[in-house]
Design a protein around this motif. Structure first.
Motif, short mmCIF file in Angstrom:
data_model
loop_
_atom_site.label_atom_id
_atom_site.label_comp_id
_atom_site.label_asym_id
_atom_site.label_seq_id
_atom_site.Cartn_x
_atom_site.Cartn_y
_atom_site.Cartn_z
N GLU B 16 0.84 -1.21 0.00
CA GLU B 16 0.00 0.00 0.00
C GLU B 16 0.87 1.26 0.00
O GLU B 16 0.56 2.25 -0.67
CB GLU B 16 -0.93 0.02 1.22
CG GLU B 16 -1.94 -1.13 1.29
CD GLU B 16 -3.11 -0.96 0.34
OE1 GLU B 16 -3.18 0.05 -0.37
OE2 GLU B 16 -3.96 -1.87 0.29
N GLU B 49 -4.80 4.87 -0.59
CA GLU B 49 -3.79 3.85 -0.23
C GLU B 49 -3.08 4.23 1.07
O GLU B 49 -2.65 3.35 1.84
CB GLU B 49 -2.77 3.65 -1.35
CG GLU B 49 -3.34 3.41 -2.75
CD GLU B 49 -4.42 2.35 -2.87
OE1 GLU B 49 -4.75 1.68 -1.88
OE2 GLU B 49 -4.96 2.21 -3.98
N HIS B 52 -5.24 2.89 3.72
CA HIS B 52 -5.04 1.43 3.86
C HIS B 52 -3.73 1.13 4.58
O HIS B 52 -3.68 0.29 5.48
CB HIS B 52 -5.06 0.76 2.48
CG HIS B 52 -6.39 0.84 1.80
ND1 HIS B 52 -6.57 0.54 0.47
CD2 HIS B 52 -7.61 1.19 2.27
CE1 HIS B 52 -7.85 0.69 0.16
NE2 HIS B 52 -8.50 1.10 1.23
N GLU B 94 -4.68 -7.27 -6.02
CA GLU B 94 -5.03 -7.22 -4.59
C GLU B 94 -6.42 -7.79 -4.33
O GLU B 94 -6.65 -8.48 -3.33
CB GLU B 94 -4.94 -5.77 -4.07
CG GLU B 94 -3.53 -5.23 -4.08
CD GLU B 94 -3.43 -3.82 -3.52
OE1 GLU B 94 -4.44 -3.29 -3.02
OE2 GLU B 94 -2.33 -3.25 -3.58
N ILE B 121 -11.03 -3.35 2.76
CA ILE B 121 -10.05 -2.85 1.78
C ILE B 121 -10.33 -3.44 0.40
O ILE B 121 -10.26 -2.73 -0.61
CB ILE B 121 -8.61 -3.15 2.25
CG1 ILE B 121 -8.26 -2.27 3.47
CG2 ILE B 121 -7.61 -2.91 1.12
CD1 ILE B 121 -6.87 -2.50 4.05
N GLU B 125 -10.64 -1.37 -3.04
CA GLU B 125 -9.77 -1.57 -4.21
C GLU B 125 -10.61 -1.77 -5.47
O GLU B 125 -10.22 -1.36 -6.57
CB GLU B 125 -8.83 -2.77 -4.02
CG GLU B 125 -8.01 -2.82 -2.73
CD GLU B 125 -7.08 -1.66 -2.49
OE1 GLU B 125 -7.19 -0.61 -3.13
OE2 GLU B 125 -6.21 -1.81 -1.59
FE LIG Z 1 -5.11 -0.11 -1.04
#
Ligand SMILES: [Fe+2]
Ligand SMILES: [Fe+2]
Ligand SMILES: [Fe+2]
Ligand SMILES: [Fe+2]
Ligand SMILES: [Fe+2]
Ligand SMILES: [Fe+2]
Lengths: 182, 182
Positions: B16, B49, B52, B94, B121, B125
């Motif tokens: 991330e 990100e 995250h 991911e 998450i 994404e």
């Molecule tokens: Fe992410």
């Protein structure tokens, strides 16, 4: 670019990106703990690590694709004094071990641009370690750091506080290329 | 925390953090290439990100120390269409591979907080991949993305453009927790 130099630059990119993020997180802890100037220092040096990460990324611009990247990184949320010590340790690892090893490989492979970039970064990391250790003396005494005008050279990541010098002592640009953090 | 879950969270943190940085760099390329809205999209998702990465870092707060972190990361600077495709590919990796594998381990180890974090998450994404692929249709036609009001949920990293919904469809917070990028 030679594979081993590219691998080392990817590793350095991963390390700088994680340092950038870790300092953001530790800066938020410092703010919560009542050390706003230490928080500013973390934000400023986080920005310096962004400059380093982008330097590696740009040098690797023609080595395209997805890679598994192995990087050293610090973890954990402690007191702000502990976080400052962890930050300084990471900087000194880069100064004493990581970048000298990567520079030795880049020199052996004739990768001149990588050598120049990483030699400048080492000098910048020394300024980071110094600021973190000086800030820790304050937080060890229960006080916020007595720093003013924290600034970062947006070309090389040099960081300092107090009065600005006219030219960056590392890369030589004029002080209008310094970003001040408040 | 169990070691394998901690190792996976460190790996995800590294990934991330590098995505955060890569999107910043690709956003600057998009601006230079004359796609200011795509640049804004990269900046917005770079911020997601960061959310995250900090989520992983905070969950690991008691697993202190220095570690070697292995993470998947994309490299190279291409055209903005190529960079958008690379970004979408990373997101989909991911969604389809990385987080499902890490969730399976966390579930097997009874690491409930890690499971909840990573399930949210994944949903975020998916919104990133969708926006990148939609933006690529514009740049493939030589145009900037026709997006307005690009916004990110500062709790979970959900990203969208256009009119805001009242509550985050992933984590449920009210829309005052959305950051708008211009
Ligand atoms: Fe992410
Ligand atoms: Fe650095
Ligand atoms: Fe540094
Ligand atoms: Fe400089
Ligand atoms: Fe994403
Ligand atoms: Fe959300």
């Amino acid at each position: 670019m030679n594979d081993m130099t590219a691998q080392n630059l990817r590793s350095a990119y991963g390390g700088e990106s994680q340092a950038h993020m870790r300092y953001k997180a530790w800066g938020e802890v410092a703010l919560k703990d009542g050390f706003p100037t230490v928080a500013t220092l973390f934000r400023a040096i986080s920005y310096a690590e962004e400059i380093h990460a982008k330097g590696h990324f740009r040098l690797l611009k023609n080595v395209k694709g997805d890679f598994l990247v192995a990087s050293g990184a610090g973890f954990g949320i402690g007191t702000t004094s502990e976080n400052l010590q962890g930050a300084a340790n990471g900087e000194l690892f880069e100064v004493d071990q990581m970048y000298p090893a990567y520079i030795a490989v880049a020199e052996a492979q004739g990768e001149k641009a990588a050598v120049v970039l990483m030699k400048n970064i080492i000098e910048a990391e020394k300024t980071h370690a110094d600021l973190y250790l000086r800030a820790k003396e304050y937080t060890d005494a229960g006080k916020d750091a007595d720093f003013t005008n924290i600034h970062v050279c947006e070309i090389c990541g040099y960081a300092a506080e107090g009065e600005m010098v006219d030219n960056c002592p590392i890369c030589g640009v004029t002080k209008d290329k310094f970003t001040v953090f408040e």
